[in-house]
Each structure stands twice: as C-alpha cells, then as structure tokens.
Design a protein around this motif. Structure first.
Motif, PDB file in Angstrom:
ATOM      1  N   CYS A 275       0.848  -1.194   0.000  1.00  0.00           N
ATOM      2  CA  CYS A 275       0.000   0.000   0.000  1.00  0.00           C
ATOM      3  C   CYS A 275       0.886   1.248   0.000  1.00  0.00           C
ATOM      4  O   CYS A 275       1.846   1.338   0.766  1.00  0.00           O
ATOM      5  N   CYS A 278       0.410   2.922   3.729  1.00  0.00           N
ATOM      6  CA  CYS A 278       0.834   2.304   4.990  1.00  0.00           C
ATOM      7  C   CYS A 278       1.891   1.231   4.811  1.00  0.00           C
ATOM      8  O   CYS A 278       2.502   0.799   5.782  1.00  0.00           O
ATOM      9  N   CYS A 287      -4.257   0.152   0.119  1.00  0.00           N
ATOM     10  CA  CYS A 287      -5.001  -0.987   0.653  1.00  0.00           C
ATOM     11  C   CYS A 287      -6.444  -0.566   0.967  1.00  0.00           C
ATOM     12  O   CYS A 287      -6.744   0.628   1.053  1.00  0.00           O
ATOM     13  N   CYS A 290      -6.847   1.822   4.071  1.00  0.00           N
ATOM     14  CA  CYS A 290      -6.423   3.215   3.852  1.00  0.00           C
ATOM     15  C   CYS A 290      -7.391   3.929   2.898  1.00  0.00           C
ATOM     16  O   CYS A 290      -7.736   5.091   3.103  1.00  0.00           O
TER      17      CYS A 290
HETATM   18 ZN    ZN Z   1      -2.747   0.974   3.660  1.00  0.00          ZN
END
Ligand code: ZN
Ligand code: SF4
Ligand code: ZN
Length: 330
Positions: A275, A278, A287, A290
């Motif tokens: 991601c 993150c 992701c 997020c």
């Molecule tokens: Zn993420």
C-alpha cells in the motif's frame, strides 16, 4: 450412555466420529484434534509466537483455551474494541476476565479516539456494518502481528461457518473470495502475516459444549448489527441437512477445498503489492483500509494504527496494555 474410553457417563455424542465421550475424554479428544489440525495444515512450528484474535465469543475463548492447554505456542490475546455500545463493553470485560483468569498476556486495541469506531464509520459510508467491521479487524490484527514480530495470527472460524462461506461464494461465483477461504494463508514477508484457523475442522456444537462444560466466560449477547441474509440462511440449512444424512460431510467438503486452494496458493501470492500509504499488503495502489478511511475520515489511517501499535504495545512489552482504563468498561 457410557464413554467410549472409560466407565464414566458420556456427556457428548460425536456422530461423525461415532463416539460418546465423558467430560475428560472429550477435552482430550479436542486437544488432539487441534494438534492434528496444526500439523496437517502446517500452521506453525512448536514454540512459535501466535497472536489470537479474541472477540470474547464462545469460539475464540475455546480456541485460546485449547491453544494454551496444548502448550504449542506462546500466545498473545488481542481484542479489537469495536465501540459497539453495550455489546463492546461486555466483550472487552469478558476478554479481560478470561485472560486474567488464564494468566495470558492480552492487548485491548482501542482506536476510537482516531474515529475508528464501527458505528461512526458506518454512519459515514454506505457499506454494511459487518463488511466495515471485518475490514477493520483484519487490518488491525494483520498490522499488529507483523509489527510486534509474531509468527502467526489465529482466528476462531469453525467448520460450520467455513462450509457456509465456501458454498455461498461458489453460488455467487465469487472465486476471489472462494480461494481466500483456507485453514492457512501463508505470510508475505513485511506485508501480510500468516493467518491460521485452528478450528477449521471443529463443529460449532463441539465448541459450545466445551465452553460450557469448562465454564469459560464468553459473551452471549448478540452484536446489534448481526444479520444473516436469505442465501446464508438457506445454505446453512442445506449443509446442516447434509451433515445429518451423512455425518462428517462438512469436514470432507472442507478438506477437499483446502487441498485445492493450498495447491493454488503460491501462484496467487507471487506478486504482492505494498500500500502506498501504509506499506502493508494491497491489491491496488492503496489498501482497502487506507482507501476506506481516507473516504470516511479524510485521511488514510493505516500508519496511525501502526504507530499506535508500536508505541503502546511494544513500549510496554505487549503485556496487559489497554487503550481505555479498566474502570470505564463493564
Ligand atoms: Zn494501507
Ligand atoms: Fe462486527 Fe458484524 Fe460481527 Fe457485529 S456482527 S461484531 S458488526 S462482524
Ligand atoms: Zn471417558
């Protein structure tokens, strides 16, 4: 009705194994069954460090009790406080009590001060509560297992639910979902923790009988968001009838499914992505956690969660850490 192994009265009948068992031999039988499942599906090696996701329901407390009795792994009980009113207050208190009574390290993750509370998130989007809740729990438990350096994340999914999910996914032709259902999903280093389901071959009635016989504390109130759609109800009824006609049917189905998915797994995990926000596993640029929190709360919260875990849990050696003081619950 006498126990198959001794002269005591049997307290449970297991039609699929053609056994009647007393309290003690039933516990011994389940413990062996757990050890065989860990071995059969190569879930973890002896002495591994395992995070157990514990909601406080009968399934997760039984899983933790059996894992702890087996002595196979060093455990950390983790409960994600979902902030669902009275239901969550009772759940937090039950997990705390269970962990203290059994001398287990535990961690209550409470991220409500960052807006990560199921009712709040649900109010801001159109997604169903259970899909938001599942995503939040999956994200937090995966991040925590990786960030605290544990070898695997265990959850208490049992045979009755797993069989329903498999058949339902097939009927909906949701192959992405179908192939994700497995007793073990191997880790992707740095991105995704190993996920294991030690109760994959356990029937719900076995779990409930064990929890009651051994007086384990568990939450019996239902989450107010719990809702089973018509297809799920229909599939469950169908599978229960099949099990009645042919005891052991669900376990055969689950074993065939696992053989198929485990042999296909390596190709699917060949190209994992990270991601952009993150750094954990993602199917796209960002992701789903997020992406979702960016929409609902105005910023992607993955890194906030990961920082919380490292600061609060790691700093205190992961022992009995909680985001809320004990006096505010129960
Ligand atoms: Zn993420
Ligand atoms: Fe979460 Fe749905 Fe379970 Fe409630 S019923 S705890 S919302 S997954
Ligand atoms: Zn016996």
């Amino acid at each position: 009705m006498k126990c198959h192994y001794c002269d005591r009265e049997a307290v449970v009948r297991l039609p699929y194994a053609k056994l009647n068992l007393c309290r003690e031999h039933f516990a011994e039988y389940l413990l062996r069954k757990l050890e065989r499942s860990v071995e059969r599906y190569k879930m973890f090696g002896r002495g591994s460090k395992v995070v157990v996701g514990v909601s406080g329901g009968k399934d997760s407390v039984t899983l933790t009790k059996l894992l702890s009795e087996s002595g196979l792994a060093k455990l950390l009980v983790v409960h994600v406080n979902l902030s669902i009113g009275e239901y969550s207050r009772i759940s937090v208190e039950t997990v705390r009590r269970f962990s203290v009574e059994h001398g287990l390290d535990y961690l209550i993750v409470d991220l409500s001060e960052y807006g990560i509370s199921i009712p709040e998130l649900v109010a801001k989007t159109r997604r169903s509560p259970c899909s938001v809740c599942g995503m939040v729990k999956r994200y937090v438990l995966n991040a925590l297992t990786l960030d605290l350096g544990y070898d695997a994340l265990a959850t208490a999914h049992h045979a009755d639910d797993m069989a329903v999910y498999i058949v339902k996914s097939f009927l909906l032709q949701d192959y992405d979902q179908l192939y994700k259902i497995s007793p073990v999903n191997y880790e992707v280093p740095g991105l995704a923790a190993r996920k294991i389901k030690p109760l994959y071959e356990f029937y719900e009635f076995e779990i409930e009988t064990f929890a009651k016989l051994y007086g384990l504390p568990f939450v019996s109130v239902k989450c107010p968001f719990k809702h089973a759609g018509w297809l799920e109800r229909y599939v469950r009824e169908l599978l229960d009838k099949a099990e009645e006609e042919s005891p052991g049917f669900k376990i055969s189905l689950l074993r065939s499914h696992a053989r198929r998915t485990l042999s296909m797994r390596s190709a699917e995990q060949a190209k994992p992505k990270a991601c952009a926000s993150c750094g954990l596993i993602s199917s796209g640029t960002e992701c789903s956690f997020c992406r979702f929190t960016r929409r609902a709360l105005g910023q992607p919260m993955g890194l906030v969660v990961r920082r919380w875990i490292i600061e609060q849990a790691a700093a205190s050696g992961t022992r009995r850490v909680t985001g809320t003081p004990p006096s505010s619950v129960g």
